[in-house]
Write a protein that holds these residues in place. Structure first.
Motif, PDB file in Angstrom:
ATOM      1  N   UNK A  97       6.501  -2.797  -7.530  1.00  0.00           N
ATOM      2  CA  UNK A  97       5.437  -3.515  -6.823  1.00  0.00           C
ATOM      3  C   UNK A  97       5.588  -5.034  -6.982  1.00  0.00           C
TER       4      UNK A  97
ATOM      5  N   UNK B 154      -4.896  -5.084  -3.997  1.00  0.00           N
ATOM      6  CA  UNK B 154      -4.366  -3.744  -3.693  1.00  0.00           C
ATOM      7  C   UNK B 154      -3.970  -3.020  -4.971  1.00  0.00           C
TER       8      UNK B 154
ATOM      9  N   UNK C 146      -6.949   1.856   3.128  1.00  0.00           N
ATOM     10  CA  UNK C 146      -6.314   0.784   3.918  1.00  0.00           C
ATOM     11  C   UNK C 146      -6.692   0.936   5.393  1.00  0.00           C
TER      12      UNK C 146
ATOM     13  N   UNK D 182       0.837  -1.198   0.000  1.00  0.00           N
ATOM     14  CA  UNK D 182       0.000   0.000   0.000  1.00  0.00           C
ATOM     15  C   UNK D 182       0.874   1.251   0.000  1.00  0.00           C
ATOM     16  N   UNK D 183       1.958   1.218   0.768  1.00  0.00           N
ATOM     17  CA  UNK D 183       2.920   2.326   0.745  1.00  0.00           C
ATOM     18  C   UNK D 183       3.500   2.500  -0.658  1.00  0.00           C
ATOM     19  N   UNK D 184       3.859   1.386  -1.277  1.00  0.00           N
ATOM     20  CA  UNK D 184       4.463   1.454  -2.616  1.00  0.00           C
ATOM     21  C   UNK D 184       3.490   2.060  -3.628  1.00  0.00           C
ATOM     22  N   UNK D 185       2.232   1.660  -3.536  1.00  0.00           N
ATOM     23  CA  UNK D 185       1.225   2.137  -4.489  1.00  0.00           C
ATOM     24  C   UNK D 185       1.001   3.644  -4.336  1.00  0.00           C
ATOM     25  N   UNK D 186       1.063   4.107  -3.091  1.00  0.00           N
ATOM     26  CA  UNK D 186       0.703   5.495  -2.807  1.00  0.00           C
ATOM     27  C   UNK D 186       1.877   6.451  -2.726  1.00  0.00           C
TER      28      UNK D 186
ATOM     29  N   UNK E 273      -5.682   0.109  -6.738  1.00  0.00           N
ATOM     30  CA  UNK E 273      -4.771   1.176  -6.295  1.00  0.00           C
ATOM     31  C   UNK E 273      -5.278   1.713  -4.948  1.00  0.00           C
ATOM     32  N   UNK E 274      -5.346   0.819  -3.964  1.00  0.00           N
ATOM     33  CA  UNK E 274      -5.904   1.178  -2.657  1.00  0.00           C
ATOM     34  C   UNK E 274      -5.150   2.353  -2.041  1.00  0.00           C
ATOM     35  N   UNK E 275      -5.876   3.352  -1.595  1.00  0.00           N
ATOM     36  CA  UNK E 275      -5.242   4.509  -0.949  1.00  0.00           C
ATOM     37  C   UNK E 275      -4.906   4.159   0.504  1.00  0.00           C
ATOM     38  N   UNK E 276      -4.020   4.943   1.109  1.00  0.00           N
ATOM     39  CA  UNK E 276      -3.661   4.685   2.507  1.00  0.00           C
ATOM     40  C   UNK E 276      -4.854   4.927   3.424  1.00  0.00           C
TER      41      UNK E 276
ATOM     42  N   UNK F   5       7.170   1.604 -11.873  1.00  0.00           N
ATOM     43  CA  UNK F   5       6.362   1.444 -10.665  1.00  0.00           C
ATOM     44  C   UNK F   5       5.842   0.007 -10.568  1.00  0.00           C
TER      45      UNK F   5
ATOM     46  N   UNK G 125       8.424  -6.305  -4.742  1.00  0.00           N
ATOM     47  CA  UNK G 125       7.991  -6.426  -3.349  1.00  0.00           C
ATOM     48  C   UNK G 125       7.176  -7.711  -3.159  1.00  0.00           C
TER      49      UNK G 125
END
Lengths: 304, 304
Positions: free
Chosen positions: B21, B55, B65, A99-103, B59-62, B17, B24
């Motif tokens: 991802x 995720x 989350x 989630x950190x990576x995406x945002x 593109x789940x936002x923080x 990007x 990871x």
């Protein structure tokens, strides 16, 4: 694609059975058709699609489903205002870091982000520049300092820096079992964007192992150890909020952090100082050793 | 494939990007390499793969989350020995029914399975054949009877039949807030594999709406109503355990059951009886109406 990579089909399952399962999935997806909020609809449909793909991929047994329900129930029961086992679960499955990576897509020379972890608390005490955030938490003193700037090098006065860390036994204050606040504070950069404080030289520690997430890690043969680190959250008007850690160069755990939080750019030189070495602010540490580290923080523009 | 169907890639995201991802995800998957149990390893790797795909898909936002963590925390806090909000969540997302589908492939003429739901309890009272399982729970009396056989028609004496249901206000005994046991019992088939009992004519009811799952359904515009039903769990040595319901033909909710539990073969004719109609066992119901239903249960062989 290997079967593991292909969530939509399952080898060894008859076409009739696959059709029954696909029909059920379609009915569940259709149940979200009337969702008023388009984003909520997208999230729920995607969650359902991936949940069902998981069930079908592994052909989950009813006993395993029950174990999953029991596991989540135990995670829920352990979670309270001071213990967030769901965050720990998210962290150990790499969900938090993804989630950190995406945002936080890479932005020019901005400092990279990493996980917030389960131990951040609101309402930390404020310390002056050069103050001591340990408030009595045990550990070798560590002088931490640097600057906060934008990516163009502009100094950012008045930026808010939250820091929090474990003591040298691996415990955060919220794990002490009393109401002490320690090794947690916030401070603000000066007119030149500079900051400094006394903290504790980070040491490795295990994430809490006495709950279901700890048992999960044991079952899968994974270490609960986190690489040594110090948490930062930095905010300044007009800039993207930065949640990150710094790590200790030379720590043998850097390559196998239990929450996948390490990024090379966040590994810093913590310089060990012999007892008696003069301190930056003249503080008398007597016969104690201490360390120092420089961490220059670069914030990306808001909305980037 | 549409983006929604393709969990591995995300439109509008740079290749760099996407590579970050994916790298990871690979690290997280590799962390399970030392899992001693092959099945556990398979399940964890698949769960991680699908979680991360979700995720990345949305593109789940923080912030989202965080909402997810808060939602699961609320589900966990409401769950106790009498309220299983995780099961309710699994039910409303079709996860329970898909697990049933995966584990109960169609077998010859065997009775179909459906969800167990959150209200099954161990240690129900035993009743004699023809006994009354309602124990005072409110509702129109319903005479339920039939046989338990194998798929070859062989009668199964001594088969254990667990039954449980809501009262006519839509509440199970565990929702009463006291320790009453009602509308829940077990009985055994006779030498000819026959069974019969007095229960309550099923009526529609909403799943519990006062928790996070109820709020989720409201947010997505879904009805919490379950089609009218009566729960069965049937066990006999040498046969696959059957967990199922029977539904009421003519119920307008059959097509939109909130947990996706309805199967056509499980819809039965509940025959309404005028007040004064003689009962099968001579019980005097005075001026009350009653109903009757026949449900012949066919068990698949164990291991099928």
């Amino acid at each position: 694609m290997s079967p593991e990579n292909d969530p939509g089909t399952t080898s060894g399952v008859s076409p009739e059975q696959q059709a029954r399962e696909a029909e059920l999935l379609d009915r569940v997806l259709a149940s979200f058709d009337a969702t008023p909020d388009a984003r909520m609809k997208q999230i729920m449909r995607s969650a359902v699609r991936h949940l069902h793909a998981f069930l079908r991929d592994v052909r989950l047994s009813e006993q395993e489903w029950k174990q999953g329900i029991d596991f989540l129930t135990a995670v829920g029961h352990l979670t309270d205002e001071r213990r967030q086992e769901f965050v720990l679960l998210s962290d150990t499955l790499g969900v938090s870091m993804q989630t950190v990576a995406i945002n936080n897509g890479a932005y020019a020379e901005a400092t990279e982000a990493t996980v917030v972890g389960p131990f951040f608390m609101q309402d930390s005490p404020e310390v002056e520049l050069g103050g001591d955030i340990s408030f009595g938490a045990a550990g070798e003193p560590c002088w931490v300092g640097g600057t906060v700037t934008g990516v163009d090098g502009t100094a950012l006065p008045g930026a808010r820096i939250e820091v929090w860390q474990a003591d040298d036994q691996g415990f955060y204050d919220v794990q002490y079992g009393d109401d002490r606040v320690a090794a947690r504070a916030h401070l603000f950069t000066d007119e030149q964007g500079r900051y400094a404080f006394w903290g504790i030289t980070p040491t490795p520690y295990p994430i809490p192992q006495d709950g279901p997430v700890g048992r999960m890690l044991e079952t899968v043969g994974r270490s609960p150890m986190r690489a040594s680190h110090l948490h930062f959250m930095v905010t300044a008007a007009g800039f993207r909020r930065l949640v990150t850690h710094i790590f200790v160069r030379g720590d043998e755990l850097l390559g196998r952090d239990s929450v996948f939080g390490v990024k090379e750019s966040l590994v810093k030189d913590f310089l060990e100082q012999a007892a008696g070495t003069p301190t930056p602010d003249g503080r008398d540490l007597g016969a104690r050793t201490w360390s120092r580290v420089r961490f220059d923080i670069v914030l990306a523009p808001a909305g980037s």
